[in-house]
Design an enzyme around this catalytic site. Structure first.
Site, PDB file in Angstrom:
ATOM      1  CG  HIS A   1      -1.663   1.232   1.474  1.00  0.00           C
ATOM      2  ND1 HIS A   1      -2.617   1.726   0.607  1.00  0.00           N
ATOM      3  CD2 HIS A   1      -1.605   2.126   2.504  1.00  0.00           C
ATOM      4  CE1 HIS A   1      -3.112   2.852   1.082  1.00  0.00           C
ATOM      5  NE2 HIS A   1      -2.513   3.126   2.235  1.00  0.00           N
ATOM      6  CB  ILE A   2       3.793   2.272   2.067  1.00  0.00           C
ATOM      7  CG1 ILE A   2       3.047   2.292   3.406  1.00  0.00           C
ATOM      8  CG2 ILE A   2       4.856   3.370   2.036  1.00  0.00           C
ATOM      9  CD1 ILE A   2       3.911   1.937   4.593  1.00  0.00           C
TER      10      ILE A   2
END
Length: 233
Positions: A178-179
């Site tokens: 996600h990051i």
């Protein structure tokens, strides 16, 4: 749109609100909680990571605080999951988007079907966390000493420990992806900090959501958007 939604950035581009202040506060509080949980959890998982227990003030305090922070994280996540549930439901274009993932990765956006507020990758992150986070809470409660663990058989606590570790691994990998994706798609990270994105960014990355977001402005008589079909600057 309200007055805040009509703000402009330093280049004079009109901005549209993507994340409200409450959403951003919830997100960053969750992020901090998750980092503390991941680091202290790794300290318990394997001896070489034990030094990470000092993240929460040493092994004793890490043991005490880890489960309480876990409860806080779960409550924050539950609030976020409820408020963003509808936006993360799959739509027909999501399937086509996934089938054309090579075009997505190659930035051939003209070949990719339009998507809503979240793309299928973001939705996958959401649903993986919906699976992992409650598992972490339930298994964490089963292991929580001295409050709850003594009420369950040793076998149950051992199975809970294994499931807790697996769910934690799944959550950590999901958050890392996600990051990375947030950094890879320019503008995503800034949107969660400032709350606003340009009309051009919204129309380019999330056209279906963009259309819904500007409907109130388009329907307001006398506005520039009401006079023309494309309000992007």
């Amino acid at each position: 749109m309200n007055r805040d939604d009509e703000k402009r950035n330093r280049w004079g581009q009109r901005m549209v609100l993507r994340y409200s202040p409450s959403t951003r506060i919830n997100h960053w509080t969750m992020a901090l909680s998750f980092i503390l949980l991941a680091l202290s959890g790794l300290a318990f998982f394997h001896p070489p990571f034990f030094f990470l227990s000092h993240t929460l003030g040493g092994p004793i305090w890490a043991r005490i605080l880890h489960p309480f922070i876990g409860v806080v994280f779960f409550l924050l996540f539950a609030l976020m999951a409820v408020s963003h549930f509808r936006s993360n439901l799959p739509i027909s274009n999501d399937v086509r988007w996934m089938k054309q993932i090579k075009d997505v990765l190659a930035n051939r956006d003209e070949k990719v079907p339009p998507i809503g507020k979240y793309n299928p990758g973001q939705k996958l992150v959401f649903w993986l966390l919906v699976l992992c986070v409650p598992t972490l809470l339930i298994t964490g409660v089963l292991m929580w000493r001295p409050w709850f663990a003594d009420y369950f058989p040793v076998g149950v606590v051992r199975v809970a420990s294994l499931l807790h570790a697996l769910a934690a691994f799944g959550a950590i990998v999901t958050i890392v992806i996600h990051i990375y994706a947030a950094i890879w798609v320019k503008g995503s990270f800034g949107a969660m900090i400032r709350g606003f994105v340009t009309h051009a960014w919204a129309k380019h990355h999330h056209p279906l959501w963009y259309d819904d977001a500007i409907k109130p402005e388009r329907s307001r008589p006398g506005t520039e958007a009401a006079k023309r079909d494309d309000p992007v600057i």
